[in-house]
Design an enzyme around this catalytic site. Sequence first.
Site, PDB file in Angstrom:
ATOM      1  N   TYR A  61       4.816  23.241 -19.737  1.00 25.08           N
ATOM      2  CA  TYR A  61       4.450  23.706 -18.395  1.00 25.08           C
ATOM      3  C   TYR A  61       3.499  24.900 -18.520  1.00 25.08           C
ATOM      4  O   TYR A  61       3.887  25.975 -18.965  1.00 25.08           O
ATOM      5  CB  TYR A  61       5.693  24.095 -17.578  1.00 25.08           C
ATOM      6  CG  TYR A  61       6.699  22.973 -17.375  1.00 25.08           C
ATOM      7  CD1 TYR A  61       6.353  21.630 -17.546  1.00 25.08           C
ATOM      8  CD2 TYR A  61       8.007  23.253 -16.992  1.00 25.08           C
ATOM      9  CE1 TYR A  61       7.279  20.615 -17.353  1.00 25.08           C
ATOM     10  CE2 TYR A  61       8.948  22.248 -16.794  1.00 25.08           C
ATOM     11  CZ  TYR A  61       8.566  20.925 -16.980  1.00 25.08           C
ATOM     12  OH  TYR A  61       9.504  19.926 -16.787  1.00 25.08           O
ATOM     13  N   HIS A 130      11.950  16.113 -24.485  1.00 26.22           N
ATOM     14  CA  HIS A 130      11.314  15.851 -23.184  1.00 26.22           C
ATOM     15  C   HIS A 130      10.930  14.375 -23.023  1.00 26.22           C
ATOM     16  O   HIS A 130      11.084  13.791 -21.958  1.00 26.22           O
ATOM     17  CB  HIS A 130      10.066  16.736 -23.090  1.00 26.22           C
ATOM     18  CG  HIS A 130       9.631  17.079 -21.711  1.00 26.22           C
ATOM     19  ND1 HIS A 130       8.792  18.128 -21.435  1.00 26.22           N
ATOM     20  CD2 HIS A 130       9.882  16.507 -20.514  1.00 26.22           C
ATOM     21  CE1 HIS A 130       8.561  18.179 -20.140  1.00 26.22           C
ATOM     22  NE2 HIS A 130       9.206  17.205 -19.554  1.00 26.22           N
ATOM     23  N   SER A 209      12.770  16.179 -10.088  1.00 27.69           N
ATOM     24  CA  SER A 209      12.032  15.733  -8.894  1.00 27.69           C
ATOM     25  C   SER A 209      12.969  15.104  -7.861  1.00 27.69           C
ATOM     26  O   SER A 209      12.682  14.023  -7.327  1.00 27.69           O
ATOM     27  CB  SER A 209      10.910  14.755  -9.270  1.00 27.69           C
ATOM     28  OG  SER A 209      10.030  15.320 -10.214  1.00 27.69           O
ATOM     29  N   PRO A 210      14.098  15.767  -7.529  1.00 27.33           N
ATOM     30  CA  PRO A 210      15.035  15.175  -6.555  1.00 27.33           C
ATOM     31  C   PRO A 210      14.455  15.143  -5.142  1.00 27.33           C
ATOM     32  O   PRO A 210      14.986  14.441  -4.278  1.00 27.33           O
ATOM     33  CB  PRO A 210      16.250  16.109  -6.637  1.00 27.33           C
ATOM     34  CG  PRO A 210      15.692  17.423  -7.065  1.00 27.33           C
ATOM     35  CD  PRO A 210      14.551  17.088  -8.000  1.00 27.33           C
ATOM     36  N   LEU A 211      13.350  15.888  -4.931  1.00 25.95           N
ATOM     37  CA  LEU A 211      12.675  15.847  -3.630  1.00 25.95           C
ATOM     38  C   LEU A 211      11.451  14.943  -3.685  1.00 25.95           C
ATOM     39  O   LEU A 211      10.559  15.037  -2.836  1.00 25.95           O
ATOM     40  CB  LEU A 211      12.258  17.276  -3.211  1.00 25.95           C
ATOM     41  CG  LEU A 211      13.412  18.268  -3.036  1.00 25.95           C
ATOM     42  CD1 LEU A 211      12.879  19.684  -2.835  1.00 25.95           C
ATOM     43  CD2 LEU A 211      14.300  17.859  -1.861  1.00 25.95           C
ATOM     44  N   GLY A 212      11.422  14.076  -4.717  1.00 20.46           N
ATOM     45  CA  GLY A 212      10.257  13.197  -4.849  1.00 20.46           C
ATOM     46  C   GLY A 212       8.968  13.998  -4.939  1.00 20.46           C
ATOM     47  O   GLY A 212       7.960  13.640  -4.339  1.00 20.46           O
ATOM     48  N   ARG A 213       9.017  15.077  -5.705  1.00 17.58           N
ATOM     49  CA  ARG A 213       7.877  15.998  -5.893  1.00 17.58           C
ATOM     50  C   ARG A 213       7.401  16.565  -4.563  1.00 17.58           C
ATOM     51  O   ARG A 213       6.227  16.847  -4.374  1.00 17.58           O
ATOM     52  CB  ARG A 213       6.740  15.294  -6.647  1.00 17.58           C
ATOM     53  CG  ARG A 213       7.186  14.817  -8.036  1.00 17.58           C
ATOM     54  CD  ARG A 213       6.064  14.233  -8.833  1.00 17.58           C
ATOM     55  NE  ARG A 213       6.548  13.653 -10.094  1.00 17.58           N
ATOM     56  CZ  ARG A 213       6.599  14.314 -11.250  1.00 17.58           C
ATOM     57  NH1 ARG A 213       6.238  15.563 -11.313  1.00 17.58           N
ATOM     58  NH2 ARG A 213       7.048  13.717 -12.340  1.00 17.58           N
ATOM     59  N   GLY A 214       8.311  16.687  -3.619  1.00 14.90           N
ATOM     60  CA  GLY A 214       8.005  17.283  -2.320  1.00 14.90           C
ATOM     61  C   GLY A 214       7.731  16.253  -1.237  1.00 14.90           C
ATOM     62  O   GLY A 214       7.841  16.540  -0.053  1.00 14.90           O
ATOM     63  N   PHE A 215       7.446  15.014  -1.627  1.00 14.16           N
ATOM     64  CA  PHE A 215       7.084  13.977  -0.643  1.00 14.16           C
ATOM     65  C   PHE A 215       8.245  13.690   0.322  1.00 14.16           C
ATOM     66  O   PHE A 215       8.039  13.458   1.514  1.00 14.16           O
ATOM     67  CB  PHE A 215       6.679  12.694  -1.379  1.00 14.16           C
ATOM     68  CG  PHE A 215       6.046  11.658  -0.499  1.00 14.16           C
ATOM     69  CD1 PHE A 215       4.687  11.702  -0.213  1.00 14.16           C
ATOM     70  CD2 PHE A 215       6.801  10.630   0.047  1.00 14.16           C
ATOM     71  CE1 PHE A 215       4.098  10.736   0.598  1.00 14.16           C
ATOM     72  CE2 PHE A 215       6.224   9.667   0.863  1.00 14.16           C
ATOM     73  CZ  PHE A 215       4.867   9.720   1.136  1.00 14.16           C
TER      74      PHE A 215
HETATM   75  N1  NAP Z   1      11.975  16.089 -17.495  1.00 15.51           N
HETATM   76  C1  NAP Z   1      10.858  15.768 -16.901  1.00 15.51           C
HETATM   77  O1  NAP Z   1      10.102  14.911 -17.352  1.00 15.51           O
HETATM   78  C2  NAP Z   1      10.464  16.488 -15.645  1.00 15.51           C
HETATM   79  C3  NAP Z   1       9.422  15.982 -14.840  1.00 15.51           C
HETATM   80  C4  NAP Z   1       9.111  16.684 -13.667  1.00 15.51           C
HETATM   81  C5  NAP Z   1       9.827  17.819 -13.319  1.00 15.51           C
HETATM   82  N2  NAP Z   1      10.817  18.293 -14.140  1.00 15.51           N
HETATM   83  C6  NAP Z   1      11.606  19.490 -13.786  1.00 15.51           C
HETATM   84  O2  NAP Z   1      12.241  19.244 -12.551  1.00 15.51           O
HETATM   85  C7  NAP Z   1      11.942  20.280 -11.626  1.00 15.51           C
HETATM   86  C8  NAP Z   1      11.919  19.750 -10.205  1.00 15.51           C
HETATM   87  O3  NAP Z   1      11.038  18.665 -10.067  1.00 15.51           O
HETATM   88  P1  NAP Z   1       9.651  18.769  -9.293  1.00 15.51           P
HETATM   89  O4  NAP Z   1       9.296  20.203  -9.106  1.00 15.51           O
HETATM   90  O5  NAP Z   1       8.735  17.865  -9.996  1.00 15.51           O
HETATM   91  O6  NAP Z   1       9.891  18.050  -7.910  1.00 15.51           O
HETATM   92  P2  NAP Z   1      10.838  18.296  -6.641  1.00 15.51           P
HETATM   93  O7  NAP Z   1      11.869  19.292  -6.945  1.00 15.51           O
HETATM   94  O8  NAP Z   1      11.215  16.956  -6.194  1.00 15.51           O
HETATM   95  O9  NAP Z   1       9.780  18.880  -5.576  1.00 15.51           O
HETATM   96  C9  NAP Z   1       9.099  20.062  -5.765  1.00 15.51           C
HETATM   97  C10 NAP Z   1       8.046  20.191  -4.677  1.00 15.51           C
HETATM   98  O10 NAP Z   1       8.674  20.217  -3.405  1.00 15.51           O
HETATM   99  C11 NAP Z   1       8.317  21.395  -2.684  1.00 15.51           C
HETATM  100  N3  NAP Z   1       9.544  21.839  -1.998  1.00 15.51           N
HETATM  101  C12 NAP Z   1      10.683  22.325  -2.575  1.00 15.51           C
HETATM  102  N4  NAP Z   1      11.613  22.577  -1.630  1.00 15.51           N
HETATM  103  C13 NAP Z   1      11.044  22.240  -0.444  1.00 15.51           C
HETATM  104  C14 NAP Z   1      11.497  22.284   0.889  1.00 15.51           C
HETATM  105  N5  NAP Z   1      12.725  22.684   1.205  1.00 15.51           N
HETATM  106  N6  NAP Z   1      10.653  21.860   1.866  1.00 15.51           N
HETATM  107  C15 NAP Z   1       9.393  21.420   1.572  1.00 15.51           C
HETATM  108  N7  NAP Z   1       8.916  21.371   0.322  1.00 15.51           N
HETATM  109  C16 NAP Z   1       9.741  21.773  -0.680  1.00 15.51           C
HETATM  110  C17 NAP Z   1       7.810  22.373  -3.724  1.00 15.51           C
HETATM  111  O11 NAP Z   1       6.804  23.198  -3.197  1.00 15.51           O
HETATM  112  P3  NAP Z   1       6.915  24.818  -3.171  1.00 15.51           P
HETATM  113  O12 NAP Z   1       6.988  25.250  -4.593  1.00 15.51           O
HETATM  114  O13 NAP Z   1       5.655  25.210  -2.502  1.00 15.51           O
HETATM  115  O14 NAP Z   1       8.157  25.117  -2.383  1.00 15.51           O
HETATM  116  C18 NAP Z   1       7.229  21.452  -4.781  1.00 15.51           C
HETATM  117  O15 NAP Z   1       5.907  21.142  -4.464  1.00 15.51           O
HETATM  118  C19 NAP Z   1      10.608  20.839 -12.131  1.00 15.51           C
HETATM  119  O16 NAP Z   1      10.386  22.143 -11.669  1.00 15.51           O
HETATM  120  C20 NAP Z   1      10.788  20.765 -13.629  1.00 15.51           C
HETATM  121  O17 NAP Z   1      11.527  21.878 -14.088  1.00 15.51           O
HETATM  122  C21 NAP Z   1      11.144  17.621 -15.280  1.00 15.51           C
END
Ligand code: NAP
Length: 338
Positions: A61, A130, A209-215
Amino acid sequence: MTDNKIATVELGSGGPQVGVQGLGCMGMSEFYGDTDEAAARETLETALGAGVTLFDTADIYGSGANETFLAPFVGAHRDEITLATKYAIERRDDDPHYRGVRNDPAYIRQAVENSLRRLGTDVIDLYYMHRRDPSVPLAESVGAMAELVRQGKVKHLGLSEVTGAELREAHAVHPIAALQSEWSLFSRDVERSAVPAAVELGVALVPYSPLGRGFLTGAFTDAGKELAGNDFRKFQPRFTGDNAKTNAALLEPVHKIAAAHGATAAQVALAWVQQRAQVHGLTVVPIPGTRKSSRLLENLGATRLTLSAEELALLEPIADKVAGDRYPDMSNTATARE
Ligand SMILES: NC(=O)c1ccc[n+]([C@@H]2O[C@H](COP(=O)([O-])OP(=O)(O)OC[C@H]3O[C@@H](n4cnc5c(N)ncnc54)[C@H](OP(=O)(O)O)[C@@H]3O)[C@@H](O)[C@H]2O)c1
């Protein structure tokens, strides 16, 4: 919840005790558009104050920048947090798009030293592989990781994006505390083989990505049009063009359920993961990523939200209808090897 802090849970059998929701720190340095260091630092402190103790990073990262960014926070709170990082994805300075996968023991031994130095600590609480390189025997890689445990450089082991069979094979070499894989209303591949294996072995699942990357929150609809050029989601199959249109329409029941509870779509998506895990008899600690304190607190509200059987039934068909793959290139995912 006690003292306004979220409840805790054991992260895998024999694993550390952590808050039931963790924090993904990736977006604080890269991938999701511009970053704001001061806001991100405030978010880390807000999280810890609310009982979040599992903080997730990886060496790739920001090409190490996310680990370096976390170092002062780690230094100030070393004994209060469970620090998770990962190795295996190799980048190159001369090619920003290059991604290699390395699982060989020599690489692992070097990667852990680099992470320890950047994080400013002498021990990593949870060290993940990873991505899997199937050309290296899993027993060799997990054996090298187990050696790091014996040397006191790492406390617990984890894997990311492995199949159920791979999880079993690794666990036979050394206990695996956690499997980190994508799991959300939109991405349920993990339920096929990895979840049953994790339940059987007492491994916790850390849904990324439990929020589907924010989608899933409705924060954006068409990444191709709405997000900045430095946002990785702009190039993900699910979030652009016709796929994005199809997928945005699938969120209607999520918004309806949220409105009925006076909750947000993000809270419904996170509550779904927690309740779906209960159906499987699995321990989960989702790690939603956010750079903002307000969203962090909003997301923790999901730990107090219970969806009814009828609501869960409305959400059940969504994943099968999602248009587009999780990544443009799925070859390094567990899904491709199942
Ligand atoms: N092992 C792997 O291969 C892998 C892959 C991807 C991710 N990860 C890890 O998993 C973590 C979480 O996954 P992710 O960040 O990809 O996706 P996520 O948690 O599904 O979504 C993150 C996105 O949602 C937005 N968000 C968060 N809370 C929100 C809310 N309440 N309302 C509206 N938007 C919201 C964030 O924006 P803001 O920051 O602007 O709030 C960010 O853009 C990462 O940080 C990383 O540590 C691991």
